[in-house]
Design an enzyme around this catalytic site. Structure first.
Site, mmCIF file in Angstrom:
data_model
loop_
_atom_site.group_PDB
_atom_site.id
_atom_site.type_symbol
_atom_site.label_atom_id
_atom_site.label_comp_id
_atom_site.label_asym_id
_atom_site.label_seq_id
_atom_site.Cartn_x
_atom_site.Cartn_y
_atom_site.Cartn_z
ATOM 1 N N GLY A 237 22.771 -22.959 32.913
ATOM 2 C CA GLY A 237 24.001 -23.486 32.328
ATOM 3 C C GLY A 237 24.099 -24.983 32.251
ATOM 4 N N GLU A 270 18.523 -21.654 37.847
ATOM 5 C CA GLU A 270 17.776 -21.083 36.716
ATOM 6 C C GLU A 270 18.000 -21.899 35.446
ATOM 7 O OE1 GLU A 270 18.344 -16.401 38.137
ATOM 8 O OE2 GLU A 270 19.683 -17.240 36.621
ATOM 9 N N ARG A 273 17.853 -24.561 29.182
ATOM 10 C CA ARG A 273 18.156 -25.557 28.156
ATOM 11 C C ARG A 273 17.970 -26.997 28.646
ATOM 12 N NH1 ARG A 273 21.940 -24.333 24.132
ATOM 13 N NH2 ARG A 273 22.769 -22.727 25.512
ATOM 14 N N CYS A 341 17.581 -15.598 2.259
ATOM 15 C CA CYS A 341 18.627 -15.041 1.392
ATOM 16 C C CYS A 341 19.873 -14.673 2.188
ATOM 17 C CB CYS A 341 18.084 -13.826 0.665
ATOM 18 S SG CYS A 341 16.578 -14.222 -0.197
ATOM 19 N N GLU A 342 20.514 -15.652 2.736
ATOM 20 C CA GLU A 342 21.748 -15.482 3.509
ATOM 21 C C GLU A 342 22.554 -16.756 3.345
ATOM 22 O OE1 GLU A 342 22.600 -12.957 5.743
ATOM 23 O OE2 GLU A 342 20.693 -11.882 5.765
#
Ligand code: LLP
Length: 420
Positions: A237, A270, A273, A341-342
């Site tokens: 986090g 842990e 990021r 294609c989105e």
């Protein structure tokens, strides 16, 4: 300058001393580039921040499971937080000692639990009563007692994006406090488990330290009656800064907030990021520029298939040209999009970029975490290569080659017959 490793040098965006454009020329685009030096510096910073505690860092492999990155972090002394059999396998391939691996996850399969037991994984973060019974049974069968940290769902709302908040009562994660209490009171029902830890992880990219403090307090209250529980795993986090002016709590802030509570305990972390996000960039090439519906679209060869965070979480990633724009260069707002294609296939909306022309290169910054690992083959797009700039800052290697169209077809060729 974006950080010590990712910066313009003589007008060229560089990863340590290597020009990103040189890597792009050799490997094509899209391509992920990671700075090993930055990843190790981030690890060192977290370690330093928590130095006054008996703290152990288990790098969260889900953020970036590149073997080269795992190897470098493991060699620097990190354990690994694994969330699947596949991640345990990778951690072992990268040289992690089994006892330094924690196995977390809300839905571990019997096969994964058995695999982890057979490989003597150090910790099992357990999340539900059925899992406790199953683990006890498998531990008996394999003759390997398991060391358990119960994952508490502290029912605390973290200040972050709703998709990555995990500690509120409505989330699927962890055990509510009364269940933790109940399991601990009946520990002897599980003779093959050693209840020695408590685990929390209230979310990712946490904007403040207060919620974590509250969660740790709740965890400590629950384990207070059990002197055998001496380990508190505070999860991940720790945030990364996605914009240059963003002020997020630092590892030192988290350590300062938690230190008074955790004296005397063994602390596991842990982080994912905070170790790897700002060590990575995704380099893409501009294909077309088109003006339509009052907007300017810059269509690149990178897409949501390579980096899904903007599409999935509306996440902001800085996008910069590889060639440093001249001071005062005219800029206009463009939507940086991909070929998929989105309509959601966006890398960045309304970005003030200088005049980018087809063939020009751009870097999407802070893409080292939850980037390649979340990439898909949607639209039959081969996943991009990964390049690591070594710790010397000068040399670099393609640590994973670009997939080919044949790679994508391989598992369904005539040679593959599903089991009857
Ligand atoms: N531990 C547990 C139990 C976790 O669930 C996570 C992340 C971590 C550690 C590592 O958290 P970190 O230090 O990286 O915040 N795909 C999302 C993030 C999902 C995080 C899932 N769990 C994103 O791109 O933002």
């Amino acid at each position: 300058m974006f950080n010590d490793s990712i910066q313009y040098q003589n007008g060229a965006l560089s990863v340590d001393a290597v020009r990103a454009a040189d890597i792009a020329a050799a490997c094509g685009t899209p391509v992920y580039i990671y700075s090993q030096r930055r990843a190790l510096a981030n690890l060192g910073r977290v370690r330093q921040a928590f130095a006054g505690m008996n703290a152990h860092i288990h790098y969260s492999a889900k953020a970036n499971a590149s073997l080269a990155i795992l190897r470098a972090l493991v060699a620097a002394g990190a354990g690994v937080d694994a969330v699947s059999g596949g991640e345990i396998h990778r951690a072992l391939l990268a040289g992690a000692r089994p006892e330094t691996i924690v196995f977390a996850g809300v839905g571990k399969t019997p096969a994964e639990l058995r695999y982890a037991l057979e490989h003597n994984v150090g910790w099992f973060n357990v999340e539900n009563p059925d899992e406790i019974r199953l683990l006890d049974q498998l531990a008996a069968e394999t003759g390997r007692p398991a060391r358990v940290a119960l994952r508490l769902n502290p029912d605390i709302a973290a200040s972050t994006h709703p998709h990555i908040a995990t500690g509120h009562g409505g989330a699927k994660f962890g055990l509510p406090a009364d269940m933790v209490r109940d399991v601990l009171a009946h520990q002897t029902d599980y003779p093959h488990l050693r209840f020695e830890g408590i685990h929390i992880h209230i979310g990712s990219q946490l904007h403040d330290t207060q919620a974590t403090r509250g969660a740790v307090e709740a965890a400590l209250n629950l384990i207070a009656p059990y002197p055998a529980i001496q380990t508190v795993n505070i999860g991940g986090g720790l945030p990364a800064a996605y914009t240059p002016d963003e002020t997020m709590p630092s590892p030192e802030d988290f350590a300062a907030a938690l230190k008074p509570l955790l004296a005397g305990y063994t602390v596991l972390l842990e982080p994912g990021r905070s170790i790897i996000a700002d060590a990575g960039i995704l380099v893409v090439t501009a294909l077309y520029r088109k003006q339509q519906a009052g907007q300017t679209f810059l269509i690149t060869d990178g897409s949501m298939a390579e980096l899904i965070r903007p599409a999935l979480y509306d996440a902001y990633h800085e996008i910069v040209p590889l060639l440093q724009p001249a001071e005062g260069a005219a800029r206009c707002p463009v939507d940086v999009v991909g070929p998929v294609c989105e309509t959601a296939d966006v890398l960045g909306r309304s970005r003030l970029l200088p005049d980018i022309r087809p063939g020009d290169l751009l870097a999407v910054l802070t893409a080292g975490a939850y980037g390649w690992v979340m990439a898909s083959n949607y639209n039959q797009r081969p996943r991009p290569p990964e390049v690591v700039v070594s710790g010397d800052g000068q040399t670099w290697q393609i640590t994973r080659r670009r997939e080919t169209w044949d790679d994508l077809a391989r598992l369904e060729e005539s040679g593959y017959h599903p089991p009857a």
